[in-house]
Scaffold this motif. Structure first.
Motif, PDB file in Angstrom:
ATOM      1  N   TRP A1047     -69.660  34.822 -13.990  1.00  0.00           N
ATOM      2  CA  TRP A1047     -70.291  34.045 -12.916  1.00  0.00           C
ATOM      3  C   TRP A1047     -69.589  34.274 -11.593  1.00  0.00           C
ATOM      4  O   TRP A1047     -70.209  34.477 -10.555  1.00  0.00           O
ATOM      5  CB  TRP A1047     -70.262  32.569 -13.315  1.00  0.00           C
ATOM      6  CG  TRP A1047     -70.940  31.677 -12.307  1.00  0.00           C
ATOM      7  CD1 TRP A1047     -72.263  31.437 -12.175  1.00  0.00           C
ATOM      8  CD2 TRP A1047     -70.278  30.929 -11.281  1.00  0.00           C
ATOM      9  NE1 TRP A1047     -72.502  30.580 -11.134  1.00  0.00           N
ATOM     10  CE2 TRP A1047     -71.288  30.249 -10.556  1.00  0.00           C
ATOM     11  CE3 TRP A1047     -68.946  30.769 -10.909  1.00  0.00           C
ATOM     12  CZ2 TRP A1047     -70.988  29.415  -9.492  1.00  0.00           C
ATOM     13  CZ3 TRP A1047     -68.658  29.936  -9.841  1.00  0.00           C
ATOM     14  CH2 TRP A1047     -69.664  29.263  -9.142  1.00  0.00           C
ATOM     15  N   MET A1089     -78.228  35.067 -13.513  1.00  0.00           N
ATOM     16  CA  MET A1089     -77.896  33.666 -13.280  1.00  0.00           C
ATOM     17  C   MET A1089     -78.808  32.733 -14.069  1.00  0.00           C
ATOM     18  O   MET A1089     -78.376  31.686 -14.559  1.00  0.00           O
ATOM     19  CB  MET A1089     -78.004  33.362 -11.768  1.00  0.00           C
ATOM     20  CG  MET A1089     -76.872  33.962 -10.928  1.00  0.00           C
ATOM     21  SD  MET A1089     -75.282  33.249 -11.358  1.00  0.00           S
ATOM     22  CE  MET A1089     -74.239  33.980 -10.098  1.00  0.00           C
ATOM     23  N   LEU A1092     -77.371  32.505 -17.400  1.00  0.00           N
ATOM     24  CA  LEU A1092     -76.149  31.693 -17.434  1.00  0.00           C
ATOM     25  C   LEU A1092     -76.473  30.206 -17.460  1.00  0.00           C
ATOM     26  O   LEU A1092     -75.771  29.409 -18.084  1.00  0.00           O
ATOM     27  CB  LEU A1092     -75.281  32.024 -16.214  1.00  0.00           C
ATOM     28  CG  LEU A1092     -74.448  33.316 -16.299  1.00  0.00           C
ATOM     29  CD1 LEU A1092     -73.795  33.624 -14.973  1.00  0.00           C
ATOM     30  CD2 LEU A1092     -73.396  33.188 -17.380  1.00  0.00           C
TER      31      LEU A1092
END
Length: 1093
Positions: A1047, A1089, A1092
């Motif tokens: 990240w 993302m 995630l």
């Protein structure tokens, strides 16, 4: 007049009167209904009365409309079909009116321009009129005085039969023509006179129609050979009409008889000389000239024997029968083409045609042997046909070729057992054999024959499962031309039916001929000229296949004789002799000609073959003179045909072929491992034929039951490897086509291979490495990896795997407890009871097992020992100077590591020994070697990830990341052509394998950051699409290892949204990444993302 007749007259009279006054269709139909209700006896009495108004309507100068005319004609037809005509006036008048109605007033001899329905009605009425006429009236009709009228009728009918399009009308016209000629039905005996006609009248009709014979025969010939669109029924009717009329005019019984001429003179004394000049006298001179012309037409009609309709072919058989039986003497010059018609149909696919042919030929041979036996005619025709066959095959179309071969097949079939005496004649045998050899010449100009190689020296199209299981039922049976379509190419024909006929001809020679004589003759042709070698082998296979009769329909099968077994033995020795078996099939072949000149196997020059195998020497240095691809093609085809012949031998002998396996199995297996795909496929088909013939359930069973002497031959060959360079091929195919039961049997051969590799590693290492790869591949197939223990490592879970406040609380509690334990602030008593009890139980069970285990290590299985020996050689050859050898070694290493996956005690030491030479391959000068090395690294990570983790991180990771970083700059600016480079392939392979490799190695935070940083440039939209996808897959794997690092790495480049703290007490995190959606990383990072979250 009887009462019934009077009653019928009273009923018909008002209708006839009304019809005379009012000529309408309704009145005609009413008359017909009344006539249909009248009995035949009464109708015969009232025939003239009933026909009177109808005849008046036909005689009108102004023709009625066609519907009325058709109704009138159909009504007259009904009357003629149920009565007899006894009055000449009625016959003459009606016959003339019908001819006028059908004829065109403008064009003499042509059909009138009226509807097809009216034409059909006229022809039908004319036919019924002639059938109803008495014989006494026919005598006058066929007199010389009426010859112009008959000629006109014949001309109009022929014109209609040839030019009309309606099929029913043409058929009715041809039938009417035969009725007019008095030959519309056959008598029970074709040689007897017609029972329904007086013999004198029959001869009178023949005399009359002799004048029209040229026009009739030529017109009907054109109809017979017309377009197939006209339908088979028209062709059949025209063929029947031609033969009936010619048989009537040229009949032996009527020619030379003076009675007809005397009757003509007595009945036609007042005929003018002009009319008499129209009459043809059937003298010997006329017969001789007519037969010459008829022979031309018969030869043309005989070409219709290839017609697709069996009814047409049956009509041709009856055509020939009728002429042969009735005109034996008069048409003697036509006997040969007529016999050709019959002979060519003896082997017809339809039994109706074939059976009728045999009946006719049987009758003719019994009745007409005479001074010139039928056998002599057949032999003479066969010799002339064999002489012209090569020329026809080169110049004629496929239809002509097919008919010629069909005729040849028919002659041989008809000769049958008499063929032996024919073949004893040297001119006949040589002419026939040379014709077959020249016709079957193969095309060797296709580059694909020699160009198609076996992928990886394997077996194209043949999987291991299909050879270790039951014999495939869809494999081509022995004796058929098993070469694939890309090699099944002949120079002079393309139609597969032609080859099928040629095969049947050869099989007939083998069944009826002297087998020893034929085999010796074709073997001599092999020795005399290299041009004939391939064709002779192909012919010998078909001859032997036909010797037992199993492939020939309608002949009794017979078991192979001792003579056949001896012949097969000699042929087998000839085929597998070095001069015929070890031919060069590529420019890199192990066997080459050591002489200064290259033998051109495909040339037409006649060269003596060398008597020994000294001219075959293993390749030790590059050739100074290259072999032409035509020569290589010829050699490939010859080897395939010899393999095919071995398959035929097995089918002929059946289980008796087992005694020849000791001679043939090793050479066939050698060819099964050949680099030529065509040779390999043909060898596999041969093995399948042997399995079926000898009763083996599979190829694996065939190899296992004969492995003892195969292994012995391999061992002996390896000890003299310089003379037998193909010996490793045999062991390789044995391993690929067998099960694990063969491993103990081939153990000695495996050791011989390893020893030979140690001795010849510089020159022949590639050949041995292929064998070792087959060995390790077979071990992987026989001893598969235990699936339950395959996944021994598990990726660590992170705090991101569970979401919610409870997960954060549990994480903090666990973190606090672990930290206190690390600083010694917690004792053993503070550890949970469950954990303590679990560890105690584990330790107790471990101690018990340790006490039960013996001190010595378990014995290593044989297959593991073999893999260890192979990997030991790989360690030494991995640094070879030949890039091909390095690739082979790396490929073999992959197979070996997988085979040792369940044997960790042996696997890890081997990986340790392999590592040092292996790691240098990651820096190889050849990009393909680096690519293969990385694939090998992935396999290592899969089987022993923890063991090599430190080595990979220290020695491999820097090289991989440096390569990816440097190459990313190049691929980012490259165009579409870059995707075809080796560097692109290497990038793609590394990115595809990097993710799974990281998971197997279970790398830590630092390494995750290193790999993520190296892969980060590849998620730019400027990179090729496939590289972007591969890089995203790497990040997907890294997320499972440490999502926090991933990240942060991504946010340093592009941050779609600024992260907000969950509570004001937390400090806001600042990231340096761009927030603009126009960033080149925006698309791929947004997708990552989302995963995630």
């Amino acid at each position: 007049m009887s009462e019934s007749t009077k009653e019928a007259f009273r009923r018909l009279r008002p209708i006839c009167v009304r019809l005379t006054k009012e000529q309408t269709v309704e009145n005609v139909l009413e008359l017909r209904r009344s006539l249909e209700e009248t009995s035949e006896e009464d109708l015969q009495q009232l025939q003239e009365y009933a026909l009177f108004p109808l005849r008046i309507m036909l005689k009108q100068k102004q023709r009625a409309h066609e519907r009325l005319t058709q109704a009138v004609l159909e009504c007259m037809t009904h009357v003629f079909q149920h009565t007899h005509v006894h009055h000449w006036d009625m016959l003459e008048d009606t016959f003339t009116q019908l001819c006028v109605l059908l004829s065109s007033p403008a064009n003499n001899g042509q059909v009138a321009d009226i509807s097809e329905e009216v034409k059909l009605a006229v022809v039908t009425t004319l036919k019924s009129l002639l059938l109803a006429a008495d014989s006494s009236l026919l005598v006058s009709l066929y007199s010389v005085r009426r010859l112009p009228v008959i000629g006109h009728a014949v001309s109009v009918l022929l014109s209609a039969a040839e030019q009309e399009s309606a099929r029913k009308l043409r058929l009715e016209t041809l039938e009417c023509l035969m009725v007019l000629a008095g030959c519309h039905s056959d008598p029970p005996d074709l040689e007897a006179e017609r029972p329904d006609l007086d013999p004198s009248l029959q001869r009178q009709i023949a005399d009359s129609f002799a004048s029209f014979l040229p026009g009739i025969t030529m017109t009907l010939s054109r109809v017979i050979m017309g377009d197939a669109k006209q339908g088979h029924a028209v062709t059949v009717a025209a063929t029947e009409a031609w033969s009936r009329i010619v048989a009537m005019v040229m009949s032996d019984s009527s020619l030379g008889d003076n009675e007809s001429q005397q009757s003509l003179k007595s009945h036609d004394t007042d005929v003018s000389e002009r009319l008499r000049s129209l009459q043809v006298r059937r003298t010997e001179d006329w017969c001789s000239s007519t037969v010459e012309k008829l022979k031309v037409l018969v030869e043309r009609i005989a070409g219709v024997v290839t017609h697709p309709s069996w009814r047409v072919r049956l009509a041709l058989v009856e055509f020939a029968e009728r002429l042969l039986m009735n005109c034996t003497k008069s048409l003697e010059r036509c006997t040969s083409p007529l016999l050709q018609v019959l002979v060519s149909q003896v082997g017809d696919d339809y039994p109706q045609v074939a059976d009728r042919c045999r009946q006719v030929l049987g009758r003719y041979s019994e009745a007409h042997l005479g001074s010139r036996p039928l056998v002599e005619i057949l032999e003479e025709n066969l010799h002339s046909l064999a002489t012209s066959l090569p020329r026809l095959m080169r110049t004629a179309d496929d239809g002509k070729k097919l008919s010629t071969l069909t005729l040849t097949h028919g002659y041989l079939r008809l000769l049958g057992p008499r063929m032996t005496s024919l073949l004893n004649s040297a001119p006949h045998l040589r002419r026939l054999s040379l014709a077959l050899v020249q016709v079957l010449e193969l095309d060797v100009t296709d580059v694909n024959i020699v160009g198609e190689r076996t992928p990886g020296a394997g077996f194209p199209g043949v999987t291991v499962s299909s050879t270790t299981s039951a014999v495939p039922l869809d494999c081509p049976p022995a004796g058929q031309y098993v070469l694939t379509n890309r090699t099944k190419r002949f120079q002079h024909f393309q139609d597969p039916r032609i080859y099928q006929l040629l095969s049947q001809i050869c099989q007939l020679l083998g069944y009826y001929g002297d087998l020893s004589l034929l085999v010796d003759h074709f073997l001599d042709l092999c020795q005399q000229s290299s041009l004939h070698r391939k064709q002779a082998v192909l012919i010998l296979s078909q001859i032997l296949l036909g010797s037992t009769g199993t492939e020939i329909p309608e002949v009794p099968a017979r078991p192979p004789s001792e003579e056949t077994t001896d012949i097969i033995c000699s042929l087998l020795e000839e085929y597998i002799s070095p001069k015929n078996w070890h031919l060069p099939t590529s420019s890199q072949s192990e066997y080459i000609d050591s002489s200064n000149t290259t033998p051109d196997w495909s040339s037409g020059a006649t060269l003596p073959l060398k008597d020994t195998s000294d001219w075959l020497m293993p390749r030790s240095s590059p050739r100074g003179q290259q072999i032409s691809y035509k020569t290589l093609n010829s050699n490939v085809l010859l080897i395939c045909l010899q393999l095919e012949g071995i398959g035929v031998f097995s089918k002929v002998l059946g289980e008796d072929f087992k005694v020849f396996l000791i001679q043939s199995l090793y050479p066939v297996l050698e060819k099964l491992g050949d680099d030529s795909a065509i040779i390999s496929e043909t060898a596999h088909a041969t093995l399948v034929s042997v399995c079926v013939s000898c009763g083996y359930g599979s190829v694996a069973r065939l190899i296992a039951e004969n492995a003892d002497y195969l292994v012995n031959d391999i061992s002996l060959s390896l000890r003299h490897f310089s003379l037998h360079p193909r010996a490793p091929h045999v062991l390789r195919v044995m391993l690929q086509h067998s099960d694990k039961d063969i491993l103990p049997l081939v153990q000695d051969a495996i050791e011989e291979i390893l020893l030979a590799l140690d001795q010849h590693y510089e020159s022949r290492s590639v050949s041995f490495l292929r064998v070792l790869k087959s060995l390790v591949g077979a071990i992987n197939r026989w001893f598969p990896v235990n699936k339950s223990e395959e996944q021994t490592q598990r990726p660590s879970k992170t705090s991101w795997d569970v979401e919610g406040p409870q997960s954060i609380r549990d994480f903090l509690v666990e973190y606090h407890r672990t930290k206190q334990l690390a600083h010694g602030l917690l004792g053993d008593d503070d550890i949970t009871d469950v954990e303590h009890d679990g560890k105690e139980r584990t330790e107790d069970s471990g101690n018990e097992e340790a006490m039960e285990e013996p001190d010595k290590k378990p014995e290593v299985p044989v297959h593991v020992k073999n893999v260890l020996e192979v990997l030991d050689r790989c360690r030494h050859l991995m640094s070879s100077g030949d890039p091909w050898v390095r690739l082979q070694v790396l490929d073999l290493t992959c197979e070996g590591l997988v085979a040792l996956q369940d044997s960790q005690d042996q696997l890890l030491p081997q990986v340790h020994q392999l590592w040092k030479p292996f790691v240098h391959r990651m820096e190889d000068s050849e990009p393909l070697v680096i690519l293969k090395a990385f694939e090998t690294l992935c396999i290592m990570g899969k089987v022993c990830g923890d063991f090599i983790r430190k080595r990979v991180l220290k020695e491999v990771w820097p090289k991989v990341t440096t390569f990816l970083t440097n190459q990313a700059k190049i691929s980012q600016k490259a165009g579409p052509a870059y995707t075809h480079t080796v560097a692109y392939r290497l990038q793609t392979a590394i990115l595809d394998g990097l993710g799974p490799l990281c998971l197997k190695l279970d790398i830590g935070e630092t390494q995750v950051d290193l790999i993520a940083s190296a892969c980060l440039p590849y998620i730019s939209t400027r990179q090729p699409a496939k590289l972007q996808q591969a890089a995203c897959s790497v990040f997907d794997a890294l997320v499972q290892l440490d999502s926090d690092v991933v990240w942060l790495t991504l946010c340093d480049v592009y941050c779609p949204a600024v992260p907000q703290p969950p509570h004001p007490c937390f400090t806001q995190v600042k990231v340096s990444g761009s927030t603009s959606e126009k960033s080149e990383f925006a698309a791929n990072i947004s997708l990552l993302m989302d995963k995630l979250r």
